[in-house]
Structures are given as structure tokens and as C-alpha cells.
Design a protein around this motif. Structure first.
Motif, PDB file in Angstrom:
ATOM      1  N   SER A  30       0.808  -1.217   0.000  1.00  0.00           N
ATOM      2  CA  SER A  30       0.000   0.000   0.000  1.00  0.00           C
ATOM      3  C   SER A  30       0.845   1.273   0.000  1.00  0.00           C
ATOM      4  O   SER A  30       0.316   2.362  -0.187  1.00  0.00           O
ATOM      5  CB  SER A  30      -0.943   0.009   1.211  1.00  0.00           C
ATOM      6  OG  SER A  30      -0.202   0.024   2.417  1.00  0.00           O
ATOM      7  N   ILE A  31       2.179   1.163   0.179  1.00  0.00           N
ATOM      8  CA  ILE A  31       2.993   2.373   0.130  1.00  0.00           C
ATOM      9  C   ILE A  31       3.207   2.834  -1.302  1.00  0.00           C
ATOM     10  O   ILE A  31       3.732   3.918  -1.542  1.00  0.00           O
ATOM     11  CB  ILE A  31       4.363   2.195   0.811  1.00  0.00           C
ATOM     12  CG1 ILE A  31       5.253   1.216   0.043  1.00  0.00           C
ATOM     13  CG2 ILE A  31       4.192   1.786   2.256  1.00  0.00           C
ATOM     14  CD1 ILE A  31       6.685   1.167   0.575  1.00  0.00           C
ATOM     15  N   TYR A  32       2.803   2.003  -2.248  1.00  0.00           N
ATOM     16  CA  TYR A  32       2.926   2.383  -3.649  1.00  0.00           C
ATOM     17  C   TYR A  32       1.712   3.190  -4.087  1.00  0.00           C
ATOM     18  O   TYR A  32       0.569   2.775  -3.878  1.00  0.00           O
ATOM     19  CB  TYR A  32       3.037   1.153  -4.548  1.00  0.00           C
ATOM     20  CG  TYR A  32       4.424   0.548  -4.600  1.00  0.00           C
ATOM     21  CD1 TYR A  32       4.855  -0.309  -3.613  1.00  0.00           C
ATOM     22  CD2 TYR A  32       5.280   0.852  -5.645  1.00  0.00           C
ATOM     23  CE1 TYR A  32       6.125  -0.863  -3.658  1.00  0.00           C
ATOM     24  CE2 TYR A  32       6.554   0.296  -5.706  1.00  0.00           C
ATOM     25  CZ  TYR A  32       6.963  -0.550  -4.717  1.00  0.00           C
ATOM     26  OH  TYR A  32       8.215  -1.095  -4.769  1.00  0.00           O
ATOM     27  N   VAL A  33       1.969   4.306  -4.708  1.00  0.00           N
ATOM     28  CA  VAL A  33       0.941   5.003  -5.464  1.00  0.00           C
ATOM     29  C   VAL A  33       0.731   4.212  -6.754  1.00  0.00           C
ATOM     30  O   VAL A  33       1.687   3.722  -7.358  1.00  0.00           O
ATOM     31  CB  VAL A  33       1.397   6.437  -5.809  1.00  0.00           C
ATOM     32  CG1 VAL A  33       0.447   7.082  -6.813  1.00  0.00           C
ATOM     33  CG2 VAL A  33       1.497   7.282  -4.558  1.00  0.00           C
ATOM     34  N   TYR A 103       7.206   7.098   2.319  1.00  0.00           N
ATOM     35  CA  TYR A 103       6.876   5.676   2.312  1.00  0.00           C
ATOM     36  C   TYR A 103       5.684   5.351   3.199  1.00  0.00           C
ATOM     37  O   TYR A 103       5.672   4.335   3.887  1.00  0.00           O
ATOM     38  CB  TYR A 103       8.080   4.830   2.746  1.00  0.00           C
ATOM     39  CG  TYR A 103       9.231   4.940   1.780  1.00  0.00           C
ATOM     40  CD1 TYR A 103      10.366   5.681   2.110  1.00  0.00           C
ATOM     41  CD2 TYR A 103       9.173   4.332   0.534  1.00  0.00           C
ATOM     42  CE1 TYR A 103      11.410   5.792   1.212  1.00  0.00           C
ATOM     43  CE2 TYR A 103      10.215   4.444  -0.363  1.00  0.00           C
ATOM     44  CZ  TYR A 103      11.332   5.178  -0.024  1.00  0.00           C
ATOM     45  OH  TYR A 103      12.361   5.295  -0.898  1.00  0.00           O
ATOM     46  N   GLY A 104       4.702   6.219   3.156  1.00  0.00           N
ATOM     47  CA  GLY A 104       3.450   5.935   3.845  1.00  0.00           C
ATOM     48  C   GLY A 104       2.368   5.654   2.833  1.00  0.00           C
ATOM     49  O   GLY A 104       2.662   5.300   1.691  1.00  0.00           O
ATOM     50  N   ASP A 105       1.125   5.868   3.208  1.00  0.00           N
ATOM     51  CA  ASP A 105       0.025   5.624   2.281  1.00  0.00           C
ATOM     52  C   ASP A 105      -0.502   6.933   1.712  1.00  0.00           C
ATOM     53  O   ASP A 105      -1.670   7.036   1.354  1.00  0.00           O
ATOM     54  CB  ASP A 105      -1.086   4.809   2.943  1.00  0.00           C
ATOM     55  CG  ASP A 105      -1.640   5.483   4.186  1.00  0.00           C
ATOM     56  OD1 ASP A 105      -2.520   4.904   4.840  1.00  0.00           O
ATOM     57  OD2 ASP A 105      -1.184   6.602   4.519  1.00  0.00           O
ATOM     58  N   SER A 106       0.379   7.949   1.638  1.00  0.00           N
ATOM     59  CA  SER A 106       0.016   9.229   1.049  1.00  0.00           C
ATOM     60  C   SER A 106       0.899   9.477  -0.163  1.00  0.00           C
ATOM     61  O   SER A 106       1.706   8.632  -0.545  1.00  0.00           O
ATOM     62  CB  SER A 106       0.175  10.343   2.090  1.00  0.00           C
ATOM     63  OG  SER A 106       1.514  10.365   2.563  1.00  0.00           O
ATOM     64  N   TRP A 107       0.742  10.660  -0.797  1.00  0.00           N
ATOM     65  CA  TRP A 107       1.542  10.969  -1.978  1.00  0.00           C
ATOM     66  C   TRP A 107       3.017  11.104  -1.591  1.00  0.00           C
ATOM     67  O   TRP A 107       3.352  11.777  -0.631  1.00  0.00           O
ATOM     68  CB  TRP A 107       1.051  12.276  -2.609  1.00  0.00           C
ATOM     69  CG  TRP A 107      -0.371  12.236  -3.029  1.00  0.00           C
ATOM     70  CD1 TRP A 107      -1.424  12.859  -2.436  1.00  0.00           C
ATOM     71  CD2 TRP A 107      -0.918  11.491  -4.126  1.00  0.00           C
ATOM     72  NE1 TRP A 107      -2.581  12.562  -3.082  1.00  0.00           N
ATOM     73  CE2 TRP A 107      -2.317  11.729  -4.129  1.00  0.00           C
ATOM     74  CE3 TRP A 107      -0.372  10.665  -5.107  1.00  0.00           C
ATOM     75  CZ2 TRP A 107      -3.171  11.168  -5.080  1.00  0.00           C
ATOM     76  CZ3 TRP A 107      -1.221  10.101  -6.042  1.00  0.00           C
ATOM     77  CH2 TRP A 107      -2.600  10.352  -6.028  1.00  0.00           C
ATOM     78  N   ASP A 109       6.904  12.424  -1.702  1.00  0.00           N
ATOM     79  CA  ASP A 109       7.531  13.713  -1.982  1.00  0.00           C
ATOM     80  C   ASP A 109       8.332  13.653  -3.279  1.00  0.00           C
ATOM     81  O   ASP A 109       8.490  14.657  -3.975  1.00  0.00           O
ATOM     82  CB  ASP A 109       8.436  14.115  -0.821  1.00  0.00           C
ATOM     83  CG  ASP A 109       7.658  14.351   0.461  1.00  0.00           C
ATOM     84  OD1 ASP A 109       8.211  14.123   1.546  1.00  0.00           O
ATOM     85  OD2 ASP A 109       6.488  14.765   0.374  1.00  0.00           O
ATOM     86  N   LYS A 110       8.878  12.477  -3.574  1.00  0.00           N
ATOM     87  CA  LYS A 110       9.599  12.259  -4.813  1.00  0.00           C
ATOM     88  C   LYS A 110       9.516  10.770  -5.133  1.00  0.00           C
ATOM     89  O   LYS A 110       9.198   9.964  -4.266  1.00  0.00           O
ATOM     90  CB  LYS A 110      11.055  12.697  -4.706  1.00  0.00           C
ATOM     91  CG  LYS A 110      11.876  11.951  -3.671  1.00  0.00           C
ATOM     92  CD  LYS A 110      13.322  12.396  -3.699  1.00  0.00           C
ATOM     93  CE  LYS A 110      14.160  11.634  -2.668  1.00  0.00           C
ATOM     94  NZ  LYS A 110      15.581  12.026  -2.722  1.00  0.00           N
TER      95      LYS A 110
END
Length: 126
Positions: A30-33, A103-107, A109-110
Motif C-alpha cells: 500500500s505504500i505504492y501510489v 513511504y506511507g500511504d500518502s503521496w 515527496d519524490k
């Protein structure tokens, strides 16, 4: 090794609907966008929609209100429901997965890792 396999493309009349699916295998969490790009004939590949592991979504203006992106983290699958299709939606649709700090479940930074599928063609024509 991560692999992304798209399905669901095809030929549809203007005003019709299609549902694209992208199944990820390998170390996708889930850390993947995840999301979708498309490449129209003779044009560059552009973003269509994206979704975080936490369910936040983003869309390009031209598909807002017509397309819906969703994901099933348990199945490592992302979907793109496309309604009210227009001829200008024609193109090859590519699934992608990307991750980066924090490396969370949000967007992120790079982007530090990204993967692409082989693409599935969508043709909207009468």
C-alpha cells in the motif's frame, strides 16, 4: 521484481463505458501510489488518474467526473472505471506503480521506484 498486467481495453462507442484493471505481482504494497497514464496516437504519455494506498485520488481535468480510479490493496489491483467515453479518450492506457519518501500511504515527496505495465489499447469510435 514487480510486474503490472493491464486488461479491459477495447473498442467502444462514444458515450460508452469500459473498466480497466491492473494486477500487480511482486513486492507491491500500500505504500505504492498506483494509477494510469495514456498515450494518444502521435502524442506524449500523460497522466490520467492516480490513487494512494490510503485512497486519496487525483484526476486530470479532462476526465474529472467521468472516470473513477479505485484499488484493492488485498488483491494488489487498481481499476479505472471510464464512463461517458469520448473519441479524445482514445489511446494506450498504461498502469504504473511508484513509491518514494515518506513511504506511507500518502503521496510521495519524490519518486524513487516506479514500474509500468505494457499498456492496453482503448479506442472510442463510432
Amino acid at each position: 521484481q514487480v510486474q503490472l498486467v493491464e486488461s479491459g481495453g477495447g473498442l467502444v462507442q462514444p458515450g460508452g463505458s469500459l473498466r480497466l484493471s491492473c494486477a500487480a505481482s511482486g513486492s507491491i504494497t500500500s505504500i505504492y501510489v498506483m494509477g494510469w497514464y495514456r498515450q494518444a496516437p502521435g502524442k506524449q504519455r500523460d497522466v490520467v488518474a492516480g490513487i494512494t494506498g490510503g485512497g486519496d485520488t487525483t484526476y486530470v481535468d479532462s476526465v474529472q467526473g467521468r472516470f473513477t480510479i479505485s484499488r484493492d490493496n488485498a488483491r494488489n489491483t487498481v481499476y479505472l472505471q471510464m464512463n461517458s467515453l469520448k473519441p479524445e479518450d482514445t489511446g494506450v492506457y498504461y498502469c504504473y506503480a511508484a513509491r518514494g519518501p515518506p513511504y506511507g500511504d500518502s503521496w510521495p515527496d519524490k519518486i524513487e521506484d516506479e514500474y509500468w505495465g505494457q499498456g492496453t489499447p482503448v479506442t472510442v469510435s463510432s
